[in-house]
Design a protein around this motif. Structure first.
Motif, PDB file in Angstrom:
ATOM      1  N   VAL A 185       0.860  -1.189   0.000  1.00 34.09           N
ATOM      2  CA  VAL A 185       0.000   0.000   0.000  1.00 34.09           C
ATOM      3  C   VAL A 185       0.893   1.235   0.000  1.00 34.09           C
ATOM      4  O   VAL A 185       1.984   1.222   0.569  1.00 34.09           O
ATOM      5  N   LEU A 191      -8.180  -0.320   1.052  1.00 32.62           N
ATOM      6  CA  LEU A 191      -7.288  -1.162   1.850  1.00 32.62           C
ATOM      7  C   LEU A 191      -8.091  -2.189   2.641  1.00 32.62           C
ATOM      8  O   LEU A 191      -7.725  -3.367   2.698  1.00 32.62           O
ATOM      9  N   ILE A 237      -7.650  -6.337   2.346  1.00 31.07           N
ATOM     10  CA  ILE A 237      -7.374  -7.204   3.503  1.00 31.07           C
ATOM     11  C   ILE A 237      -8.433  -8.299   3.579  1.00 31.07           C
ATOM     12  O   ILE A 237      -8.125  -9.472   3.815  1.00 31.07           O
ATOM     13  N   VAL A 263       0.436  -5.980   5.804  1.00 32.99           N
ATOM     14  CA  VAL A 263       0.364  -4.719   5.072  1.00 32.99           C
ATOM     15  C   VAL A 263       1.747  -4.082   5.058  1.00 32.99           C
ATOM     16  O   VAL A 263       2.313  -3.775   6.110  1.00 32.99           O
ATOM     17  N   ALA A 301      -5.153  -0.864   9.497  1.00 33.05           N
ATOM     18  CA  ALA A 301      -4.785  -2.259   9.262  1.00 33.05           C
ATOM     19  C   ALA A 301      -4.715  -3.054  10.556  1.00 33.05           C
ATOM     20  O   ALA A 301      -5.226  -4.184  10.637  1.00 33.05           O
ATOM     21  N   VAL A 344       1.500  -4.931  10.210  1.00 33.46           N
ATOM     22  CA  VAL A 344       1.834  -3.756   9.405  1.00 33.46           C
ATOM     23  C   VAL A 344       3.309  -3.443   9.582  1.00 33.46           C
ATOM     24  O   VAL A 344       3.855  -3.563  10.681  1.00 33.46           O
TER      25      VAL A 344
END
Length: 566
Positions: free
Chosen positions: A332, A371, A375, A387, A407, A414
């Protein structure tokens, strides 16, 4: 921060190790290498059998949210992750697609990664490499030539010239070749009919190269290619035209994956390059079968977002290879989420809007539904998502914090990654997150069963992956669907050819659209590749050059070195 050197400058300044050293690092024996100079080699398929007793690697997909036209850096993230894992003492293998020269000379540029996370030699990778694309082009066009010759020589198979579906291909962007008439001139020049050219990456032969498990499988798949239909409506195959054997001969060496290295000398298998919006968008099965026995972590990238190349990875490629993914990295960027807010327009070849680069975490939050949906898509396949925030110098910490908050709120790991500027050191946090994700239990679950009928398969992908309410088949598509099932193609998986710029079929719809219908305009069969594909919207199989293509800047300097490539 000082500006980074260009990708090409970094590539040309990085000392390369002999490819034998890279092979030794991967445990590939010297007798399985076929050298193309000092820094590139093909790997014999015998290496797969030779390493069959080695433990299987953790299998990690690198995918992304819905990208902007610029792409969000999946390849460079895959390279950086491999380098980060190596710094943590883990053996890795990358398995990536080879770039098409059309986009290289067009507007996108090369696809070797970026900054200090690249695959080298960068020039070779982007320009010809070992000739695999040219072999695909030659094999595809041989079949086209034999098809037209058969019609000219009396047409013993009773092929309907109006139902010939096999076009020609070229590994270059050329709008003037999208629609052509062949066979013009004197009677001995052929039977006139309308046809056209696609780019080589869109060829079914390219997908077959990517999905074939060995030479025998390659030969069988080539024979099953459907090139058109008789006047009675029966499919005509490459086997019927007695072309498949010669095609297999052309592709015999191309089936061997290519071994290269990253800027930090970790090994990379570069092989095949099918498009991600109209084909499978994944590198080869043979590269994965080899790489899974050469490392502790096998990392592979799929084209565009998790709804596109990612979906085909899970539903098509994994079914062929038999390999089960352990985790998926979802790349991302701040700029992509700002674009999904609907407040900015990003155009390839033009500077980013100045206001998009200003600090604005609210714009990131406004685009975050995309996003969230990606997911959900990854989780829908029973795979743990990680992520990866591909950080740009223009990003702001507050914007990264919004991505992390969203996230982690959904239970995803993340990590911010600065691999472009720092190489493997910048991807250490991402590497640690991926290692942890690979320890999570995986219950891999494709979207549909192969026993489902074709309409059910299409409907499940549209609803479960894209978020559509339903699909709507045109009258032509309904007729084609019924015909394909009658011909025995109903057991095939499906591929949906749609825009990569939206989760929907409308490239202008940002974020995570709801309340929409997926229109299926046409169905086609790729019988050799082994799937039925649906055309949704206006899909171009031959790209065009822009007003100022990248080719204008590419040249040789006085020392004979490539300049202008990026």
């Amino acid at each position: 921060m000082s500006p980074l050197p260009t990708d090409l400058e970094i590539a040309q300044q990085t000392p390369l190790k002999p490819i034998d050293d890279i092979a030794q690092r991967a445990g590939i024996a010297p007798e399985h290498l076929e050298h193309y100079g000092r820094h590139v080699a093909k790997v014999s398929l015998d290496a797969i059998k030779a390493k069959a007793d080695q433990p299987a690697a953790n299998y990690v997909l690198i995918t992304a949210i819905t990208p902007t036209p610029l792409g969000e850096g999946k390849t460079t993230t895959a390279v950086g992750l491999a380098q980060g894992l190596e710094l943590l003492g883990k053996k890795t293998m990358l398995a990536l697609r080879q770039p098409s020269m059309g986009p290289v000379f067009g507007i996108k540029g090369g696809a070797a990664g970026g900054g200090y996370s690249q695959v080298l030699p960068m020039e070779s990778l982007n320009l010809h490499l070992t000739g695999d694309f040219h072999a695909v082009t030659a094999a595809h066009n041989l079949l086209a030539a034999m098809l037209d010759n058969h019609i000219y020589q009396g047409n013993a198979l009773d092929i309907d010239p109006q139902r010939v579906s096999w076009r020609r291909v070229l590994d270059m962007n050329d709008r003037a070749l999208r629609n052509v008439v062949v066979g013009l001139g004197a009677p001995e020049d052929g039977v006139p009919r309308q046809s056209g050219f696609d780019i080589t990456a869109a060829s079914e032969v390219m997908v077959i190269l990517a999905l074939a498990t060995d030479l025998r499988d390659l030969r069988g798949r080539l024979g099953r290619i459907v090139v058109g239909y008789t006047h009675a409506g029966q499919p005509v195959t490459a086997e019927d035209l007695k072309a498949a054997g010669a095609m297999a001969v052309i592709l015999k060496d191309a089936l061997k994956p290519n071994l290269l290295q990253t800027t930090e000398h970790s090994p990379a298998l570069i092989h095949a390059g099918p498009f991600g919006n109209i084909a499978t968008g994944n590198s080869s099965v043979v590269a994965d079968l080899l790489g899974s026995r050469c490392a502790e972590y096998l990392l592979t990238e799929a084209g565009f977002g998790s709804d596109m190349g990612g979906e085909r990875f899970f539903n098509v490629k994994c079914r062929v290879s038999g390999l089960t993914p352990d985790a998926a990295v979802l790349v991302v960027t701040v700029r992509a989420l700002k674009a999904h807010s609907g407040r900015y327009r990003i155009v390839a070849g033009k500077p980013l809007p100045a206001e998009l680069l200003a600090e604005n975490p609210d714009d990131v939050r406004a685009g975050a539904d995309n996003l969230r949906k990606h997911i959900e898509i990854v989780r829908g396949f029973g795979v743990a998502p990680v992520v990866a925030i591909n950080a740009f110098p223009s990003d702001h910490a507050s914007e990264h914090a919004v991505i992390r908050e969203i996230a982690e709120g959904l239970g995803a790991r993340v990590a911010v990654s600065t691999h472009v500027a720092e190489g493997g050191k910048g991807a250490l946090a991402l590497a640690e997150a991926v290692m942890a994700a690979c320890q999570d239990p995986t219950q891999f679950c494709p979207t549909y069963d192969l026993g489902d009928d074709l309409k059910t398969k299409l409907d499940k992908v549209a609803r479960k992956v894209y978020g559509a309410d339903r699909i709507e088949l045109s009258s032509a598509a309904r007729k084609q669907l019924k015909g394909f099932e009658a011909l025995g193609y109903g057991q095939f998986p499906v591929v949906i050819a749609k825009t990569h710029l939206s989760l929907s079929s409308d490239p202008k719809r940002r974020g995570a659209p709801t309340g929409w219908t997926l229109p299926v305009r046409e169905l086609r069969v790729a019988a050799g590749a082994g799937y039925v594909y649906a055309i949704c919207g206006d899909m171009r199989t031959m790209p065009a050059l822009g007003a100022h293509p990248s080719a204008e800047k590419i040249d040789l300097d006085e020392q004979g070195r490539v300049v202008g490539l990026f």
